[in-house]
Design a protein around this motif. Structure first.
Motif, PDB file in Angstrom:
ATOM      1  N   TRP A 145      -5.822   4.233   1.933  1.00 37.95           N
ATOM      2  CA  TRP A 145      -4.954   4.475   0.770  1.00 37.95           C
ATOM      3  C   TRP A 145      -4.196   5.797   0.917  1.00 37.95           C
ATOM      4  O   TRP A 145      -2.996   5.874   0.681  1.00 37.95           O
ATOM      5  CB  TRP A 145      -5.810   4.484  -0.492  1.00 37.95           C
ATOM      6  N   TRP A 191     -10.492   4.782   1.079  1.00 36.70           N
ATOM      7  CA  TRP A 191      -9.745   5.947   0.609  1.00 36.70           C
ATOM      8  C   TRP A 191      -8.810   6.466   1.707  1.00 36.70           C
ATOM      9  O   TRP A 191      -7.659   6.805   1.449  1.00 36.70           O
ATOM     10  CB  TRP A 191     -10.679   7.058   0.142  1.00 36.70           C
ATOM     11  N   LEU A 243       0.837  -1.206   0.000  1.00 38.25           N
ATOM     12  CA  LEU A 243       0.000   0.000   0.000  1.00 38.25           C
ATOM     13  C   LEU A 243       0.869   1.251   0.000  1.00 38.25           C
ATOM     14  O   LEU A 243       0.564   2.230  -0.682  1.00 38.25           O
ATOM     15  CB  LEU A 243      -0.932   0.014   1.214  1.00 38.25           C
ATOM     16  N   LYS A 253       1.866   2.249  -3.173  1.00 37.06           N
ATOM     17  CA  LYS A 253       0.682   2.589  -3.976  1.00 37.06           C
ATOM     18  C   LYS A 253       0.359   1.505  -5.004  1.00 37.06           C
ATOM     19  O   LYS A 253      -0.082   1.778  -6.115  1.00 37.06           O
ATOM     20  CB  LYS A 253       0.829   3.958  -4.655  1.00 37.06           C
ATOM     21  N   ASN A 254       0.547   0.272  -4.581  1.00 37.74           N
ATOM     22  CA  ASN A 254       0.198  -0.881  -5.403  1.00 37.74           C
ATOM     23  C   ASN A 254      -1.319  -1.071  -5.328  1.00 37.74           C
ATOM     24  O   ASN A 254      -1.860  -1.389  -4.267  1.00 37.74           O
ATOM     25  CB  ASN A 254       0.932  -2.123  -4.896  1.00 37.74           C
ATOM     26  N   GLU A 255      -1.993  -0.870  -6.433  1.00 39.90           N
ATOM     27  CA  GLU A 255      -3.453  -0.974  -6.454  1.00 39.90           C
ATOM     28  C   GLU A 255      -3.936  -2.386  -6.133  1.00 39.90           C
ATOM     29  O   GLU A 255      -5.054  -2.557  -5.646  1.00 39.90           O
ATOM     30  CB  GLU A 255      -3.992  -0.506  -7.799  1.00 39.90           C
ATOM     31  N   LYS A 256      -3.102  -3.376  -6.381  1.00 39.76           N
ATOM     32  CA  LYS A 256      -3.476  -4.752  -6.027  1.00 39.76           C
ATOM     33  C   LYS A 256      -3.590  -4.903  -4.509  1.00 39.76           C
ATOM     34  O   LYS A 256      -4.400  -5.688  -4.020  1.00 39.76           O
ATOM     35  CB  LYS A 256      -2.466  -5.748  -6.584  1.00 39.76           C
ATOM     36  N   LEU A 305      -4.608  -2.507  -2.474  1.00 42.17           N
ATOM     37  CA  LEU A 305      -5.905  -1.909  -2.131  1.00 42.17           C
ATOM     38  C   LEU A 305      -7.027  -2.887  -2.453  1.00 42.17           C
ATOM     39  O   LEU A 305      -7.953  -3.065  -1.654  1.00 42.17           O
ATOM     40  CB  LEU A 305      -6.110  -0.592  -2.875  1.00 42.17           C
ATOM     41  N   GLN A 306      -6.934  -3.537  -3.582  1.00 44.92           N
ATOM     42  CA  GLN A 306      -7.950  -4.529  -3.946  1.00 44.92           C
ATOM     43  C   GLN A 306      -7.962  -5.681  -2.943  1.00 44.92           C
ATOM     44  O   GLN A 306      -9.021  -6.191  -2.586  1.00 44.92           O
ATOM     45  CB  GLN A 306      -7.714  -5.056  -5.365  1.00 44.92           C
TER      46      GLN A 306
END
Length: 91
Positions: free
Chosen positions: A58, A55, A12, A15-18, A20-21
């Motif tokens: 993140w 959010w 996170l 800023k790895n979107e995976k 967050l998913q």
């Protein structure tokens, strides 16, 4: 890279979107349950509140120190939705 409880904070912060998913997949049901429990009278606020929870994670993850706490220990996802709920209802 496989995301897990052990590396989700590190990912996170990158800023790895995976990551967050992964949080959404892992904690989304519980966050939704908490939000719906408290916002049953405010259906228009539910989805926004759920989105706000993730959010905030993140956006503020850089301030999180995994050496001092874990996501579970600080109450994610239990405490953060409650705080966001209070803000939503008061707004």
């Amino acid at each position: 890279m496989e995301i897990s409880d052990k590396n989700v904070v590190k990912q996170l912060k990158k800023k790895n979107e995976k990551a967050l998913q992964y949080l959404i997949d892992t904690y989304g049901g519980l966050v939704k349950h908490i939000v719906y429990k408290y916002l049953y009278k405010y259906p228009q606020e539910r989805e926004e509140c759920i989105n706000d929870v993730f959010w905030v994670v993140w956006d503020k993850i850089s301030a999180f120190d995994p050496k001092k706490n874990s996501l579970k220990k600080i109450g994610l996802p239990q405490s953060l939705p409650t705080k966001r709920l209070i803000i939503s209802v008061r707004s």
